[in-house]
Design an enzyme around this catalytic site. Structure first.
Site, short mmCIF file in Angstrom:
data_model
loop_
_atom_site.label_atom_id
_atom_site.label_comp_id
_atom_site.label_asym_id
_atom_site.label_seq_id
_atom_site.Cartn_x
_atom_site.Cartn_y
_atom_site.Cartn_z
N ARG A 193 1.79 2.49 3.72
CA ARG A 193 2.16 1.54 4.78
C ARG A 193 3.22 0.58 4.24
O ARG A 193 3.14 0.17 3.08
CB ARG A 193 0.96 0.67 5.17
CG ARG A 193 -0.03 1.30 6.08
CD ARG A 193 -1.39 0.64 5.96
NE ARG A 193 -2.09 1.15 4.79
CZ ARG A 193 -3.27 0.71 4.37
NH1 ARG A 193 -3.88 -0.27 4.97
NH2 ARG A 193 -3.83 1.26 3.32
N ASP A 234 -7.22 -11.75 2.68
CA ASP A 234 -6.13 -11.11 1.95
C ASP A 234 -6.12 -11.76 0.57
O ASP A 234 -5.91 -12.98 0.47
CB ASP A 234 -4.81 -11.35 2.70
CG ASP A 234 -3.93 -10.12 2.69
OD1 ASP A 234 -4.00 -9.36 1.70
OD2 ASP A 234 -3.17 -9.92 3.65
N TYR A 265 0.86 -1.19 0.00
CA TYR A 265 0.00 0.00 0.00
C TYR A 265 0.89 1.23 0.00
O TYR A 265 1.96 1.21 0.60
CB TYR A 265 -0.86 0.02 1.26
CG TYR A 265 -1.74 -1.20 1.47
CD1 TYR A 265 -2.88 -1.40 0.68
CD2 TYR A 265 -1.45 -2.14 2.45
CE1 TYR A 265 -3.70 -2.51 0.89
CE2 TYR A 265 -2.27 -3.25 2.65
CZ TYR A 265 -3.39 -3.42 1.87
OH TYR A 265 -4.20 -4.51 2.08
N CYS A 288 1.10 -20.74 9.56
CA CYS A 288 1.68 -19.41 9.27
C CYS A 288 1.65 -19.07 7.78
O CYS A 288 2.00 -19.90 6.93
CB CYS A 288 3.13 -19.39 9.76
SG CYS A 288 3.95 -17.82 9.43
N ARG A 331 3.66 -17.10 6.31
CA ARG A 331 5.04 -17.08 5.81
C ARG A 331 5.77 -18.39 6.11
O ARG A 331 6.99 -18.43 6.29
CB ARG A 331 5.80 -15.88 6.38
CG ARG A 331 5.16 -14.58 5.99
CD ARG A 331 6.04 -13.35 6.15
NE ARG A 331 5.24 -12.18 5.80
CZ ARG A 331 4.88 -11.23 6.67
NH1 ARG A 331 5.31 -11.26 7.92
NH2 ARG A 331 4.11 -10.23 6.27
N LYS A 340 -6.23 -6.61 1.37
CA LYS A 340 -7.27 -7.16 2.25
C LYS A 340 -8.63 -6.59 1.88
O LYS A 340 -8.73 -5.39 1.62
CB LYS A 340 -6.96 -6.79 3.70
CG LYS A 340 -5.67 -7.40 4.23
CD LYS A 340 -5.44 -6.99 5.68
CE LYS A 340 -4.13 -7.51 6.22
NZ LYS A 340 -2.94 -6.90 5.60
N ASP A 379 -5.15 -17.64 4.57
CA ASP A 379 -4.51 -17.43 3.28
C ASP A 379 -4.31 -18.78 2.58
O ASP A 379 -4.29 -19.82 3.23
CB ASP A 379 -3.17 -16.72 3.48
CG ASP A 379 -3.34 -15.28 3.97
OD1 ASP A 379 -4.31 -14.63 3.55
OD2 ASP A 379 -2.52 -14.83 4.79
C1 LIG Z 1 -2.02 -6.27 6.22
C2 LIG Z 1 -0.96 -5.52 5.59
C3 LIG Z 1 -0.75 -4.16 5.88
C4 LIG Z 1 -1.59 -3.41 6.90
O1 LIG Z 1 -2.92 -3.37 6.57
P1 LIG Z 1 -3.96 -2.67 7.57
O2 LIG Z 1 -5.29 -3.02 6.96
O3 LIG Z 1 -3.66 -1.20 7.54
O4 LIG Z 1 -3.77 -3.24 8.93
C5 LIG Z 1 0.24 -3.50 5.22
N1 LIG Z 1 1.03 -4.12 4.31
C6 LIG Z 1 0.85 -5.43 4.02
C7 LIG Z 1 1.75 -6.04 3.00
C8 LIG Z 1 -0.13 -6.17 4.65
O5 LIG Z 1 -0.28 -7.47 4.37
S1 SF4 Z 2 5.02 -15.15 11.98
FE1 SF4 Z 2 3.98 -17.10 11.62
S2 SF4 Z 2 4.97 -18.57 13.00
FE2 SF4 Z 2 5.53 -16.52 13.68
S3 SF4 Z 2 4.03 -16.02 15.28
FE3 SF4 Z 2 3.25 -15.20 13.34
S4 SF4 Z 2 1.91 -16.81 12.52
FE4 SF4 Z 2 3.21 -17.74 14.12
#
Ligand SMILES: *Cc1c(COP(=O)(O)O)cnc(C)c1O
Ligand code: SF4
Length: 349
Positions: free
Chosen positions: A95, A309, A92, A111, A113, A316, A272
């Site tokens: 941000r 997302d 964005y 997770c 990631r 999102k 996700d």
């Molecule tokens: C979720 C996210 C944000 C923050 O989004 P908000 O809706 O403002 O909380 C910013 N950058 C990335 C890449 C995101 O995934």
């Molecule tokens: S980054 Fe992934 S593994 Fe680490 S606390 Fe967040 S959800 Fe859990």
């Protein structure tokens, strides 16, 4: 000097054989999973498990289902493409996410990631994080920096102090947010010294990540009290997880429970499309009926936005039960219980 929380990390379970000893299970299938996606369970989080397969267990213990072929993606949010330098994800205009640490206290099995958190692919040398801060410094559109990872609170107080200080010296950075699961998984990390570091960087917000009411332990409560007393507004992101929290009773306990810890529920994330997490997925219908069940049943302050997302880094979007049937001279609305109500729409026009 090793701090208490660092000691807890060293005493965490990283080998399924140790789990096997404790719970009398066969470690062999788990070991294969842990070789691909690392395992770490802190003593605190381990203590929250009551039995094999319960909602805490499901979040932290490797499951052979993670290796089953699925049609999902390593990087569904296209974070790698949105990464101008290795430690930044910039999707964005206003941000940016700064990946400050590659490690977490507990490796959540769901997770987003998962492709790299806790793996060699996410060794984040401090110089890369510093280069990320340089990127933010030369990108004046960025007003809001989200420290993420991995878990930024796994960095030492000194390193955090340095990074936050550098961010604070950038005139266009207005707010700083930290995303951390430490209050849930490693509450002893939230020391008075850490709070002193964080409060030097106000306005600073902290978003934590509780998924189940059993995680609202006395230790977590104490950690959140410290943070709130340091003037840090607390938010929470929950992931909607099958077999963990995808039922109204659990959510109706979790969300108001967060308010008692002075945490404002911020998001419920629809899962996700991450490879190796298919066994946690629910349908969107399930999330929508959950949201409808909460409305009217718990404090409005406890109701977060339910968001998904979108794949490919499209961002999102909120998902809402539909309460609006039609507009016009008279709007037709539906209550969460399904009753149709007319609402005069042009009075005073
Ligand atoms: C979720 C996210 C944000 C923050 O989004 P908000 O809706 O403002 O909380 C910013 N950058 C990335 C890449 C995101 O995934
Ligand atoms: S980054 Fe992934 S593994 Fe680490 S606390 Fe967040 S959800 Fe859990």
């Amino acid at each position: 000097m090793t701090e208490i929380w660092q000691h807890s990390l060293q005493n965490s379970l990283t080998d399924p054989a140790d789990l096997a000893k404790r719970f009398g299970i066969d470690p062999a299938p788990l070991r294969r999973v842990a070789e691909r996606y690392p395992m770490r369970i802190t003593p605190h989080y381990l203590g929250l498990i009551r039995e094999v397969g319960d909602p805490i267990w499901r979040q932290c213990v490797p499951d052979p289902a993670e290796l089953a072929p699925d049609e999902l993606f390593c990087d569904p949010l296209a974070e790698e493409e949105l990464s101008p330098v290795p430690a930044v994800i910039h999707r964005y205009p206003d941000r940016a996410v700064l990946l400050a640490s590659g490690a977490c206290a507990v490796y959540c099995r769901f997770c987003t990631r998962k492709r790299k958190v806790g793996c060699a692919a996410m060794r984040l040398p401090l110089d890369e994080v510093r280069s990320g801060i340089d990127y933010i410094a030369r990108t004046p559109g960025v007003k809001d920096v989200l420290l993420s990872g991995g878990d930024p609170l796994l960095l030492s107080d000194d390193v955090l102090d340095e990074l936050l200080g550098a961010l604070r010296r950038i005139p266009h950075v207005q707010i700083i947010r930290i995303g951390s699961r430490a209050p849930v998984t490693l509450p002893e990390r939230i020391t008075p010294a850490l709070c002193a570091v964080l409060r030097r960087s106000h306005p600073l917000f902290l978003n934590t990540h509780f998924n189940h009411p059993r995680e609202l332990s006395p230790e977590a409560q104490e950690a959140c009290e410290r943070l709130a007393d340091a003037g840090i507004p607390l938010g929470n992101q929950t992931v909607l997880l099958r077999g963990v929290n995808d039922d109204p009773q659990t959510m109706a306990e979790l969300l108001p429970g967060l308010l008692r810890l002075r945490i404002r529920p911020y998001y419920i994330h629809h899962m996700d499309l991450v490879r190796g997490t298919a066994h946690f997925r629910t349908r969107i219908e399930r999330g929508l009926s959950l949201m409808a069940a909460l409305r009217g049943r718990v404090s409005g302050l406890a109701i977060p936005h339910y968001v998904v997302d979108l794949p490919g880094g499209k961002g999102k979007v909120p998902l809402q039960p539909n309460y609006l049937e039609s507009l016009g001279e008279t709007a037709i609305l539906r209550t969460p219980q399904g009753e149709r109500v007319e609402f005069p729409n042009r009075v005073g026009e």
